[in-house]
Design an enzyme around this catalytic site. Sequence first.
Site, PDB file in Angstrom:
ATOM      1  N   LYS A  68      15.282  78.403  33.168  1.00  0.00           N
ATOM      2  CA  LYS A  68      14.435  77.530  33.002  1.00  0.00           C
ATOM      3  C   LYS A  68      14.291  76.927  31.706  1.00  0.00           C
ATOM      4  O   LYS A  68      13.843  75.712  31.555  1.00  0.00           O
ATOM      5  CB  LYS A  68      12.973  78.000  33.750  1.00  0.00           C
ATOM      6  CG  LYS A  68      13.165  78.174  34.965  1.00  0.00           C
ATOM      7  CD  LYS A  68      11.644  78.731  35.643  1.00  0.00           C
ATOM      8  CE  LYS A  68      11.826  78.719  37.220  1.00  0.00           C
ATOM      9  NZ  LYS A  68      10.307  79.151  37.712  1.00  0.00           N
ATOM     10  N   GLY A 104       4.114  85.825  31.078  1.00  0.00           N
ATOM     11  CA  GLY A 104       5.524  85.362  30.853  1.00  0.00           C
ATOM     12  C   GLY A 104       5.707  83.787  31.256  1.00  0.00           C
ATOM     13  O   GLY A 104       4.537  83.025  31.316  1.00  0.00           O
ATOM     14  N   GLY A 105       6.607  83.438  31.708  1.00  0.00           N
ATOM     15  CA  GLY A 105       7.056  82.258  32.376  1.00  0.00           C
ATOM     16  C   GLY A 105       5.981  81.677  33.557  1.00  0.00           C
ATOM     17  O   GLY A 105       5.284  80.599  33.497  1.00  0.00           O
ATOM     18  N   ILE A 132       0.307  85.372  42.417  1.00  0.00           N
ATOM     19  CA  ILE A 132       1.507  84.290  42.652  1.00  0.00           C
ATOM     20  C   ILE A 132       2.866  85.093  43.289  1.00  0.00           C
ATOM     21  O   ILE A 132       3.770  84.493  43.789  1.00  0.00           O
ATOM     22  CB  ILE A 132       2.067  83.980  41.343  1.00  0.00           C
ATOM     23  CG1 ILE A 132       2.586  85.092  40.544  1.00  0.00           C
ATOM     24  CG2 ILE A 132       0.872  83.183  40.549  1.00  0.00           C
ATOM     25  CD1 ILE A 132       3.778  84.458  39.699  1.00  0.00           C
TER      26      ILE A 132
END
Length: 286
Positions: A73, A135-136, A225
């Site tokens: 990404k 994190g991402g 998530i």
Amino acid sequence: MTRPIRVGLIGSDIGRSRTPAMHVQEGRMNGIDYRYDLIDLSALGLGVDALPQLMDRAERDGFAGLNITHPCKQAATQFVDELSMDAAVLGAINTVTFTNGRRVGHNTDWSGFSKGFWRGLPDVQVDEVVLIGAGGAGLAVAHALASMGAQTVHVFDLDASRTEALILQLATKHPGCTFKPGIDMAQALQAADGLVHATPTGMASHPGLPLDVDLLQSRHWVAEIVYFPLETALLTEASKRGCRVVNGGGMAVYQAVGAFELFTGIAPDAERMIRHFGSLGEGGGI
């Protein structure tokens, strides 16, 4: 059927991804001859360094665009002509469109979280939030929370340098929101409206809980998530304590909703995609 549309997903270990099925089914429902290819670096024995060649080939082969997932990404931002505003803020893309010889990188992860959250918890306060994970995914969630109106976000991560990097990246982009490094979870939750969990803990492959759930109170909401399983141990324990909860399925679907519209120019039926997602049974990654 309308004109054929071909897209793909580049990433590692993506053989069990639910994304192709979501896109192809929604394409069919919109009369599109929709093809979705998996370009699995692991299966091909390739690394991230193969990304520019794979993107070149997809564009040359007439793809409308690509989805990009772990571990590509951030690297993919180097191989597009332009970044959307949110992708530029995040320094990461999960969608690339090919139009008239131009590549535009987009990020629908953050908007996927926001839309999934408001669908599940339409009337909650988000003034002060605890975020676990820098994190991402945590970065996308933090950007989403600030865009949703959060005034304070307490960021907890086992790696203090990741927390510091997240705050440094977002602080100037969101002057109305204060990002604080998490120090004392109990104290942060005393003041918070709710908690977002954005680490792999609770996944089928990473069982467990990301915090002492006895710190949760019934007035808190809890957003997850992780979506495999949809009902994580965290959500089970939060529900037992009277918390309102939202699972990770909404984020998983709404990131695909955003990508589908970018690829096709057609706004998909999000509720239909959510129903389809729920019918897919066990699946690995987005």
